[in-house]
Design a protein around this motif. Structure first.
Motif, PDB file in Angstrom:
ATOM      1  N   ARG A 197       0.842  -1.202   0.000  1.00  0.00           N
ATOM      2  CA  ARG A 197       0.000   0.000   0.000  1.00  0.00           C
ATOM      3  C   ARG A 197       0.880   1.255   0.000  1.00  0.00           C
ATOM      4  O   ARG A 197       2.077   1.194   0.211  1.00  0.00           O
ATOM      5  CB  ARG A 197      -0.926  -0.015   1.217  1.00  0.00           C
ATOM      6  CG  ARG A 197      -0.179  -0.050   2.515  1.00  0.00           C
ATOM      7  CD  ARG A 197      -1.153  -0.127   3.664  1.00  0.00           C
ATOM      8  NE  ARG A 197      -0.431  -0.158   4.906  1.00  0.00           N
ATOM      9  CZ  ARG A 197       0.092   0.906   5.499  1.00  0.00           C
ATOM     10  NH1 ARG A 197      -0.053   2.099   4.958  1.00  0.00           N
ATOM     11  NH2 ARG A 197       0.750   0.806   6.630  1.00  0.00           N
ATOM     12  N   LYS A 198       0.199   2.359  -0.227  1.00  0.00           N
ATOM     13  CA  LYS A 198       0.929   3.620  -0.350  1.00  0.00           C
ATOM     14  C   LYS A 198       1.478   4.050   0.998  1.00  0.00           C
ATOM     15  O   LYS A 198       0.725   4.168   1.966  1.00  0.00           O
ATOM     16  CB  LYS A 198      -0.013   4.686  -0.889  1.00  0.00           C
ATOM     17  CG  LYS A 198       0.697   5.954  -1.291  1.00  0.00           C
ATOM     18  CD  LYS A 198      -0.196   7.149  -1.151  1.00  0.00           C
ATOM     19  CE  LYS A 198       0.100   7.838   0.151  1.00  0.00           C
ATOM     20  NZ  LYS A 198      -0.562   9.107   0.315  1.00  0.00           N
ATOM     21  N   ASN A 232       5.116   3.522  -3.340  1.00  0.00           N
ATOM     22  CA  ASN A 232       3.813   3.267  -3.941  1.00  0.00           C
ATOM     23  C   ASN A 232       2.914   4.484  -4.105  1.00  0.00           C
ATOM     24  O   ASN A 232       1.694   4.351  -4.129  1.00  0.00           O
ATOM     25  CB  ASN A 232       3.059   2.196  -3.150  1.00  0.00           C
ATOM     26  CG  ASN A 232       3.750   0.856  -3.268  1.00  0.00           C
ATOM     27  OD1 ASN A 232       4.377   0.582  -4.285  1.00  0.00           O
ATOM     28  ND2 ASN A 232       3.641   0.040  -2.255  1.00  0.00           N
ATOM     29  N   VAL A 262       5.383  -0.004 -10.473  1.00  0.00           N
ATOM     30  CA  VAL A 262       4.093   0.394  -9.879  1.00  0.00           C
ATOM     31  C   VAL A 262       2.952   0.380 -10.883  1.00  0.00           C
ATOM     32  O   VAL A 262       1.888   0.928 -10.623  1.00  0.00           O
ATOM     33  CB  VAL A 262       4.179   1.786  -9.220  1.00  0.00           C
ATOM     34  CG1 VAL A 262       5.054   1.725  -7.998  1.00  0.00           C
ATOM     35  CG2 VAL A 262       4.655   2.838 -10.183  1.00  0.00           C
ATOM     36  N   PHE A 265      -0.537  -0.457  -9.830  1.00  0.00           N
ATOM     37  CA  PHE A 265      -1.396   0.546  -9.208  1.00  0.00           C
ATOM     38  C   PHE A 265      -2.037   1.448 -10.254  1.00  0.00           C
ATOM     39  O   PHE A 265      -3.058   2.052 -10.015  1.00  0.00           O
ATOM     40  CB  PHE A 265      -0.586   1.426  -8.244  1.00  0.00           C
ATOM     41  CG  PHE A 265      -0.107   0.702  -7.035  1.00  0.00           C
ATOM     42  CD1 PHE A 265      -0.907   0.639  -5.899  1.00  0.00           C
ATOM     43  CD2 PHE A 265       1.113   0.078  -7.022  1.00  0.00           C
ATOM     44  CE1 PHE A 265      -0.466  -0.034  -4.771  1.00  0.00           C
ATOM     45  CE2 PHE A 265       1.559  -0.592  -5.903  1.00  0.00           C
ATOM     46  CZ  PHE A 265       0.767  -0.651  -4.775  1.00  0.00           C
TER      47      PHE A 265
END
Lengths: 641, 373
Positions: A197-198, A232, A262, A265
């Motif tokens: 996750r970010k 991220n 990435v 995403f």
């Protein structure tokens, strides 16, 4: 007769010898003028002569019987205790820096000096900033940067760039002190999950610095893009990537790699992701950038998150070949990604591990990518869970032990998972004797302490093979490894002992009795308020009863039975009828009719239908007096009608 | 194996419970459905199989009620899909009902024919693509009849179970007897299960491995992506210096594990700069001195030349000072020069006295004599 032939042979030998000598004369041996040795080369040479002693605890533990850890928890806490001492020393030094400023040694050892402390009032220059960047002190760098800014000192662009890279690399967070090796070794790889996750800090100092640079060049863009992508912040990283390209800046390969990593995403659909990857690679080609190993691994990483369809595997292999043609050698991390692409839980079995091993076997591997440390644990996982192929497992293990490859195991967590897979693979595929002698006794407990699940498998295999001679050993290990609070394991070992009855003359009968009694005392001693504790069940007590009786230990058996009878309202389940019947038999043998009747009554209360037989047997073997008969008839009659 | 056995077998108590649950569930459903369908008949809804057959006959005539029942049955079947499979395992063949069922299918077949005809008429009257509407309608109708048949089968089976259970309950002695019997067998069967079950998968695994030809992958030969077709054009890109340094450090740390022996510990300390480096060099760490040539340390007489008289006691003394200094390993060259400088200044201060004593020649003469030489 024989002499001529002997002579001839001699002559022949001499000939060969002379030829050997003459050839060696022709070869010129060049003695190098001097080989430059690094400061650690001699130590490394000496170190390579020492192999791991599996009978001793790891070097970091004190060589003292009371301080040698025997289970995973102790291993961890002892090592961390040592680390805590190290940290305490660091703390003392940072609290009292004035005590450590004497410069006794020449040349001075900088690692022993207290850290320079900067605060709001420090007089700082750009040199100080460079100094802390050099030492990776993120918070100090931030502080000095602020001080310089408030003073209005202009910093050289190179220093600013360097500071930006430092901040981007670790998300403006302080690094873990490199002296704390144990902490790094035992740190759970939870950070791996976090990577999904970010975590990029929006509006952090890194971004501030990036914004403060008026005309950001390609390097500036690369730094911030790599930083955002690493944590991220995919959307903004890509935004900046496009911005830089629109300005006509040529970004470096690493920022392309970062964006490739990435993509998951940025794009949802698998085919979109792949066209995106191809697009980026085409762009790299158009700008004349040579991709590197990181590019290869990033592409494979993206592919590994795209499901297990055939086309994905096809892409993966094509990518590998493409980079091979470019002269980029894959690293272990590359093979790790290929393994997870090809060997999905659901999906066809793939023999790719075999092909990979053919490439990398008998070689010493260096680390080129962080993902390299995932290879061994994954390879063993595939060998066990995907293929269940013991020969592949052995090859992986051999590779791990080759040269310095063991350094690539990762951390303690990966190491123990690796050994878990290795053990599980061996247990189910090797004869139990071979497994116990060669592997178990070799690696346990100093290198690996089996988890309860592995122990369970070992016990099941012992049961399966009737190899009960290992039960005492396993039990003592279970005690040492703290597995005695596992209800399932305790029950299993009892079952194994009950169902594989040793011949009466063997000493195992007594050993089993002792084990059963150990179990009884352990469970009996447990404080009832303790959470998650192991409890007596009818089944466990019944088995203990059987084992104790097999050794003819009637008094212990009586204790066990009384526990069973007294606590029948809180003990879950009932023992097997066989153990009760055995107890009655022993009561008869020991001429203790009242106990026998108690047992029959217990059996009747528990709803066993065959108590009639027990009663009959008791009546037959012993002459019962009136009161006994009365008691007996009471609950037996009740059932007979 | 028939149902009685399944229900009565205490070893598979789980199954037993399951069946019972299903039966209970069905009683509820059955009651509901029968109430809705045939209120007058509800008294006789107590589950004889012939009753349910009758119901089915009714259903075909009353399509409305039938669909309702279907819905209910469908739900029921879906709810207990697990139970359904166990029940199908133990389907008893009811010989008596066979003839009737056949008759039934025959009648339903004739009904089907009628339905088909009717559908055709409807489709034609509707116009448009009559074939398609016809097929769609038929599909709908036929499907329902099929599930109907299925469900009714299940229903009848289940109802039979109910009957059996009720038969058994009032007769505990028989049940007890059976339980006795089973319990006597129980330990053996359990043992057999334990000893055989783990072995089986083992054999299965090995045989499977032998059978299945594992997919082999040719890693390096074959088509590639063909993007970077001309490697000579490509050039290495510059990397960010600090970033790269940090990356390398991280890589190094990720393979730096707790030292496993004293040599490893020494390596670690050497790398951290805490340790005297091998090979032992007594000039280690003296960076400033390494730039100085040894001759500068040893030959110090040149520093005497500008001021010192060429002979006499002062010259003699200073030469001895130089010898002493040249052997001193603790002073830097600068310190040695300072030392000599100090003596020079000292003698300079005492010049008068020295000249009087005659240790120094008179002022103007000596330089001239040196010049002459």
């Amino acid at each position: 007769m024989n002499i001529p032939s002997l002579l001839r042979r001699r002559l022949y030998k001499v000939n060969i010898l002379s030829r050997l000598v003459s050839t060696s004369k022709e070869e010129k041996i060049e003695i190098p003028y001097r080989i430059n040795r690094g400061p650690t080369d001699i130590l490394r040479a000496l170190e390579s002569t020492i192999t791991r002693d599996t009978t001793a605890a790891h070097y970091k533990y004190h060589d003292d019987p009371y301080l040698i850890p025997m289970n995973n928890l102790a291993k961890r806490s002892y090592a961390m205790a040592q680390e805590a001492g190290r940290k305490a020393a660091h703390w003392v030094r940072s609290e009292n820096p004035e005590l450590f400023n004497h410069k006794e040694c020449d040349p001075p050892i900088e690692a022993f000096f207290p850290k320079l402390v900067y605060d709001e009032n420090s007089e700082v220059t750009e040199m100080d900033l460079l100094h802390v960047i050099e030492r990776n002190h993120v918070s100090d760098a931030a502080l000095i940067n602020n001080l310089l800014k408030t003073k209005g000192v202009e910093i050289a662009p190179e220093t600013k760039q360097s500071l930006l890279e430092l901040l981007c690399y670790n998300n403006s967070e302080e690094f873990l002190n490199e002296a704390f090796i144990e902490e790094r070794w035992f740190r759970q790889s939870s950070s791996n999950r976090e990577k999904q996750r970010k975590t990029w800090k929006d509006g952090s100092l890194a971004e501030e610095i990036f914004n403060s640079i008026e005309n950001p060049n390609a390097e500036t863009y690369s730094a911030i893009i790599q930083g955002m992508a690493k944590f991220n912040q995919a959307a903004r990283a890509y935004h900046l990537f496009e911005e830089a390209q629109n300005k006509g800046l040529i970004l470096n390969v690493d920022s392309y790699n970062a964006i490739i990593k990435v993509i998951n995403f940025l794009k949802e659909a698998y085919d979109m992701r792949w066209t995106f990857v191809i697009n980026l690679l085409e762009q790299m080609k158009a700008t004349g950038l040579k991709p590197n190993l990181e590019t290869l691994n990033s592409v494979l990483y993206t592919l590994s998150n795209m499901g297990g369809s055939k086309i994905v595997k096809d892409f993966a292999v094509k990518t590998l070949r493409e980079f091979k043609n470019l002269g980029i050698e894959p690293s272990l991390g590359t093979w790790y990604y290929l393994l997870i692409i090809f060997c999905k839980d659901r999906g066809p079995k793939s023999g790719i591990l075999n092909n990979i091993l053919n490439q990398i076997e008998h070689k010493q591997h260096e680390i080129y990518d962080i993902s390299d440390t995932y290879f061994f644990v994954t390879a063993m996982d595939v060998a066990r869970n995907h293929l269940n192929d013991i020969s592949l497992g052995e090859r992986v293990h051999k590779l791990l032990l080759f040269g310095n490859n063991y350094n690539l195991i990762g951390d303690s967590y990966k190491e123990s998972i690796y050994y878990r897979h290795y053990f599980m693979l061996l247990i189910s595929n090797l004869p139990i004797e071979e497994f116990m002698e060669k592997t178990y006794n070799h690696l346990v407990p100093n290198i690996y302490v089996p988890e309860p699940s592995v122990m369970k498998e070992v016990l099941q295999q012992i049961d399966l093979n009737g190899a009960i001679e290992y039960v005492p050993k396993i039990w003592s290990d279970m005690v040492v490894f703290n597995h005695t609070n596992r209800q399932d394991l305790v029950n299993l070992i009892l079952t194994v002992m009950v169902e594989n009855q040793p011949p009466t003359e063997s000493d195992l009968v007594e050993k089993f009795c002792n084990i059963a009694w150990d179990i009884y005392t352990i469970i009996d001693a447990i404080n009832e308020e303790k959470f998650n504790m192991i409890k007596f069940t009818g089944e466990i007590l019944g088995k203990i009863l059987t084992l104790v009786l097999r050794n003819g230990d009637f008094t212990k058996a009586c204790d066990v039975f009384e526990k069973l009878d007294d606590k029948h309202n809180i003990i879950v389940g009932v023992p097997s009828f066989d153990s009760l019947s055995l107890f009655v038999d022993h009561c008869i043998a020991n001429k203790s009719p009242s106990r026998a009747i108690k047992c029959i009554q217990y059996a009747s209360d528990s709803g066993f239908p065959d108590i009639l037989i027990l009663g009959a047997r008791l009546n037959e073997k012993l002459t019962l007096d009136e009161s006994h008969l009365n008691q007996l008839s009471k609950f037996i009659n009740l059932k007979i009608h | 194996m028939n149902l009685t056995q399944i229900i009565l077998r205490p070893t598979s108590s789980k199954l037993n419970f399951l069946c019972r649950d299903v039966v209970k569930g069905i009683i509820v459903y059955k009651n509901k459905s029968s109430k809705e369908l045939t209120p007058p008949n509800s008294s006789s809804s107590s589950s004889s199989s012939s009753d349910s057959d009758d119901d089915i006959n009714n259903k075909t005539q009353k399509p409305d009620a039938a669909t309702k029942l279907n819905l209910l049955l469908k739900q029921m079947v879906e709810d207990s899909s697990n139970a359904k499979s166990t029940i199908q395992l133990a389907q008893p063949t009811n010989q008596r009902n066979k003839g009737r069922e056949e008759k039934e299918t025959r009648t339903s077949q004739s009904i089907e024919k009628k339905v088909v005809n009717a559908v055709k008429n409807v489709a034609e009257s509707l116009g448009g693509d009559s074939k398609q509407t016809e097929s769609e309608l038929l599909m709908k109708l036929l499907n329902t009849t099929e599930t109907q048949a299925d469900a009714s089968n299940n229903l009848s089976d289940i109802l039979k179970e109910m009957k059996i259970e009720r038969d058994v309950k009032p007769d505990p002695s028989r049940a007890e007897q059976i339980r006795h019997l089973l319990q006597q067998i129980k330990p053996e069967t359990r043992m057999a299960q334990i000893s055989t079950s783990p072995r089986k998968p083992r054999r299965a695994v090995s045989s499977k491995l032998a059978e299945i030809e594992l997919e082999q992958v040719d890693l390096f030969n074959g088509p590639s992506l063909s993007i970077f077709t001309n490697p000579s054009v490509l050039k290495e890109s510059p990397q960010l210096a600090t970033w790269e340094k940090l990356h390398q450090k991280e890589l190094k740390l990720s393979i730096t594990h707790p030292p496993a022996n004293y040599f490893q510990e020494m390596i670690l300390w050497t790398e951290q700069g805490k340790f005297w480096q091998f090979p032992i060099d007594n000039a280690f760490g003296l960076e400033d001195e390494s730039k100085v040539y040894f001759a500068d340390h040893v030959f110090l007489e040149e520093h005497l030349e500008p001021w010192c008289p060429p002979k006499g006691p002062i010259r003699h003394f200073m030469e001895l000072v130089c010898v002493g200094l040249s052997k001193n390993s603790y002073l830097t060259v600068e310190a040695k020069k300072e030392h000599i400088e100090w003596f020079k200044n000292y003698f300079e201060d005492k010049k008068k006295l020295l000249q009087e004593v005659g240790a120094l020649p008179a002022d103007p003469a000596p330089p001239q004599s040196i010049d002459k030489q």
